[in-house]
Design a protein around this motif. Sequence first.
Motif, PDB file in Angstrom:
ATOM      1  N   LEU A  55      58.483 -26.201  19.568  1.00 44.86           N
ATOM      2  CA  LEU A  55      57.585 -26.499  18.451  1.00 44.86           C
ATOM      3  C   LEU A  55      57.290 -27.994  18.385  1.00 44.86           C
ATOM      4  O   LEU A  55      56.149 -28.405  18.157  1.00 44.86           O
ATOM      5  CB  LEU A  55      58.207 -26.028  17.129  1.00 44.86           C
ATOM      6  CG  LEU A  55      58.183 -24.515  16.898  1.00 44.86           C
ATOM      7  CD1 LEU A  55      59.046 -24.144  15.701  1.00 44.86           C
ATOM      8  CD2 LEU A  55      56.749 -24.030  16.692  1.00 44.86           C
ATOM      9  N   LEU A  74      52.041 -30.537   9.877  1.00 44.47           N
ATOM     10  CA  LEU A  74      52.877 -29.887  10.881  1.00 44.47           C
ATOM     11  C   LEU A  74      53.826 -30.876  11.539  1.00 44.47           C
ATOM     12  O   LEU A  74      54.986 -30.559  11.813  1.00 44.47           O
ATOM     13  CB  LEU A  74      52.005 -29.212  11.941  1.00 44.47           C
ATOM     14  CG  LEU A  74      51.260 -27.953  11.495  1.00 44.47           C
ATOM     15  CD1 LEU A  74      50.298 -27.491  12.579  1.00 44.47           C
ATOM     16  CD2 LEU A  74      52.235 -26.846  11.142  1.00 44.47           C
ATOM     17  N   ILE A  78      57.975 -30.256  11.294  1.00 46.50           N
ATOM     18  CA  ILE A  78      58.865 -30.046  12.442  1.00 46.50           C
ATOM     19  C   ILE A  78      59.781 -31.243  12.657  1.00 46.50           C
ATOM     20  O   ILE A  78      60.940 -31.077  13.071  1.00 46.50           O
ATOM     21  CB  ILE A  78      58.056 -29.693  13.708  1.00 46.50           C
ATOM     22  CG1 ILE A  78      58.959 -28.969  14.712  1.00 46.50           C
ATOM     23  CG2 ILE A  78      57.409 -30.916  14.311  1.00 46.50           C
ATOM     24  CD1 ILE A  78      59.534 -27.668  14.220  1.00 46.50           C
ATOM     25  N   PRO A 158      52.013 -21.705  19.622  1.00 50.26           N
ATOM     26  CA  PRO A 158      52.835 -22.299  18.552  1.00 50.26           C
ATOM     27  C   PRO A 158      53.117 -21.357  17.389  1.00 50.26           C
ATOM     28  O   PRO A 158      54.233 -21.343  16.861  1.00 50.26           O
ATOM     29  CB  PRO A 158      52.010 -23.506  18.116  1.00 50.26           C
ATOM     30  CG  PRO A 158      51.247 -23.895  19.333  1.00 50.26           C
ATOM     31  CD  PRO A 158      50.910 -22.608  20.016  1.00 50.26           C
ATOM     32  N   HIS A 159      52.139 -20.556  16.989  1.00 47.05           N
ATOM     33  CA  HIS A 159      52.361 -19.653  15.848  1.00 47.05           C
ATOM     34  C   HIS A 159      53.385 -18.567  16.192  1.00 47.05           C
ATOM     35  O   HIS A 159      54.145 -18.136  15.325  1.00 47.05           O
ATOM     36  CB  HIS A 159      51.057 -19.037  15.354  1.00 47.05           C
ATOM     37  CG  HIS A 159      50.321 -18.232  16.372  1.00 47.05           C
ATOM     38  ND1 HIS A 159      49.649 -18.801  17.423  1.00 47.05           N
ATOM     39  CD2 HIS A 159      50.164 -16.879  16.516  1.00 47.05           C
ATOM     40  CE1 HIS A 159      49.100 -17.853  18.157  1.00 47.05           C
ATOM     41  NE2 HIS A 159      49.400 -16.680  17.644  1.00 47.05           N
ATOM     42  N   ALA A 162      56.797 -20.275  16.234  1.00 43.68           N
ATOM     43  CA  ALA A 162      57.185 -20.483  14.834  1.00 43.68           C
ATOM     44  C   ALA A 162      57.648 -19.178  14.193  1.00 43.68           C
ATOM     45  O   ALA A 162      58.546 -19.179  13.342  1.00 43.68           O
ATOM     46  CB  ALA A 162      56.019 -21.075  14.048  1.00 43.68           C
ATOM     47  N   PHE A 165      61.142 -18.552  15.371  1.00 40.04           N
ATOM     48  CA  PHE A 165      61.970 -19.587  14.733  1.00 40.04           C
ATOM     49  C   PHE A 165      62.223 -19.263  13.261  1.00 40.04           C
ATOM     50  O   PHE A 165      63.339 -19.416  12.763  1.00 40.04           O
ATOM     51  CB  PHE A 165      61.245 -20.926  14.857  1.00 40.04           C
ATOM     52  CG  PHE A 165      61.980 -22.102  14.287  1.00 40.04           C
ATOM     53  CD1 PHE A 165      62.846 -22.841  15.080  1.00 40.04           C
ATOM     54  CD2 PHE A 165      61.789 -22.502  12.970  1.00 40.04           C
ATOM     55  CE1 PHE A 165      63.522 -23.949  14.567  1.00 40.04           C
ATOM     56  CE2 PHE A 165      62.456 -23.602  12.452  1.00 40.04           C
ATOM     57  CZ  PHE A 165      63.326 -24.323  13.254  1.00 40.04           C
ATOM     58  N   THR A 166      61.192 -18.798  12.568  1.00 39.97           N
ATOM     59  CA  THR A 166      61.267 -18.611  11.120  1.00 39.97           C
ATOM     60  C   THR A 166      61.854 -17.265  10.716  1.00 39.97           C
ATOM     61  O   THR A 166      62.717 -17.192   9.842  1.00 39.97           O
ATOM     62  CB  THR A 166      59.856 -18.750  10.509  1.00 39.97           C
ATOM     63  OG1 THR A 166      59.337 -20.032  10.831  1.00 39.97           O
ATOM     64  CG2 THR A 166      59.889 -18.570   8.997  1.00 39.97           C
ATOM     65  N   SER A 214      59.609 -23.901   7.060  1.00 43.63           N
ATOM     66  CA  SER A 214      59.206 -23.018   8.155  1.00 43.63           C
ATOM     67  C   SER A 214      58.068 -22.099   7.727  1.00 43.63           C
ATOM     68  O   SER A 214      57.134 -21.840   8.504  1.00 43.63           O
ATOM     69  CB  SER A 214      60.394 -22.188   8.638  1.00 43.63           C
ATOM     70  OG  SER A 214      61.393 -23.016   9.185  1.00 43.63           O
ATOM     71  N   MET A 217      54.956 -24.024   7.669  1.00 43.96           N
ATOM     72  CA  MET A 217      54.517 -24.249   9.048  1.00 43.96           C
ATOM     73  C   MET A 217      53.726 -23.044   9.548  1.00 43.96           C
ATOM     74  O   MET A 217      52.673 -23.204  10.190  1.00 43.96           O
ATOM     75  CB  MET A 217      55.736 -24.504   9.939  1.00 43.96           C
ATOM     76  CG  MET A 217      55.412 -24.725  11.398  1.00 43.96           C
ATOM     77  SD  MET A 217      56.839 -25.317  12.334  1.00 43.96           S
ATOM     78  CE  MET A 217      58.018 -23.988  12.040  1.00 43.96           C
ATOM     79  N   ILE A 218      54.200 -21.828   9.271  1.00 42.97           N
ATOM     80  CA  ILE A 218      53.483 -20.614   9.657  1.00 42.97           C
ATOM     81  C   ILE A 218      52.090 -20.603   9.034  1.00 42.97           C
ATOM     82  O   ILE A 218      51.078 -20.307   9.697  1.00 42.97           O
ATOM     83  CB  ILE A 218      54.260 -19.357   9.210  1.00 42.97           C
ATOM     84  CG1 ILE A 218      55.594 -19.234   9.949  1.00 42.97           C
ATOM     85  CG2 ILE A 218      53.407 -18.098   9.402  1.00 42.97           C
ATOM     86  CD1 ILE A 218      55.536 -18.675  11.329  1.00 42.97           C
ATOM     87  N   LEU A 221      49.783 -23.079  10.727  1.00 41.93           N
ATOM     88  CA  LEU A 221      49.422 -22.695  12.095  1.00 41.93           C
ATOM     89  C   LEU A 221      48.442 -21.528  12.139  1.00 41.93           C
ATOM     90  O   LEU A 221      47.596 -21.449  13.035  1.00 41.93           O
ATOM     91  CB  LEU A 221      50.686 -22.329  12.888  1.00 41.93           C
ATOM     92  CG  LEU A 221      51.563 -23.494  13.318  1.00 41.93           C
ATOM     93  CD1 LEU A 221      52.913 -22.996  13.815  1.00 41.93           C
ATOM     94  CD2 LEU A 221      50.876 -24.325  14.406  1.00 41.93           C
TER      95      LEU A 221
END
Length: 262
Positions: A55, A74, A78, A158-159, A162, A165-166, A214, A217-218, A221
Amino acid sequence: MNAKILFIEKELQPILKKINGHSLYKSLTTVEDVKVFMESHVYAVWDFMSLLKALQLNLTTVTIPWTPKKNSNLVRFINEITVAEESDIDKDGNCKSHFEMYLEAMKDMHADTTAVLAFTNQITNINSVQTSLENSSELEAVKNFVAYTFEVIKANKPHEIAAAFTFGREDIIPEMFLKIVAEASINSSENYDNFLYYLNRHIELDGDEHGPLSLQMIEELCQDDQEKWDEVLVVAKASLQVRIDLWSGIEKQLIQHKEQLV
């Protein structure tokens, strides 16, 4: 909260229910059980850092000459998460990644770190991860878990990274560990301070800071791109499914371990 985030969280409830009700938790009753668990779970702690760095590579500038990214939100999200995950402060005031803190906790509890250290010493690039795992004696569930993480990373969306990750990480485990380890520390001469600190820090960051960041961030993105939101849901579900498979693999190992002790 964003309506699309709420929709995803609702869609994930059935699979989260399976995770939260997994029979593995009933098998974790002693510190010895936790040690066996940690020896496999450490790979999930490690590959989480690779999701984080993927990320960071995508969302911030890590090349020279530096140029500004279009979305400063963003970059901020991150970088804030990276500071804590890669260089948090341990209980003695030293800077360490959460992976390093986990390794220290394993050593304190006399869990075996030989295999995971051999693995991290062998890998040299993204393609060597799978080869090193395949040549290891780790559980198939561990290999599959890490393989899926790197499948998402290699897709380089990236999405989707993420999303893994999330949504692909567990919240219930630290609370359960705290109870087992706290009780053991009262009735034992062993030192579990590093692990208790790690768990408490993990809970604090995920609940108060990293969880909300997070999700933001989603949102940033995906914005109004429905295809991206759909892909986030697919990856979230798949990430949770490999988590269930990991739990089942560790549970099977725990049962075998206990049978050997009888």
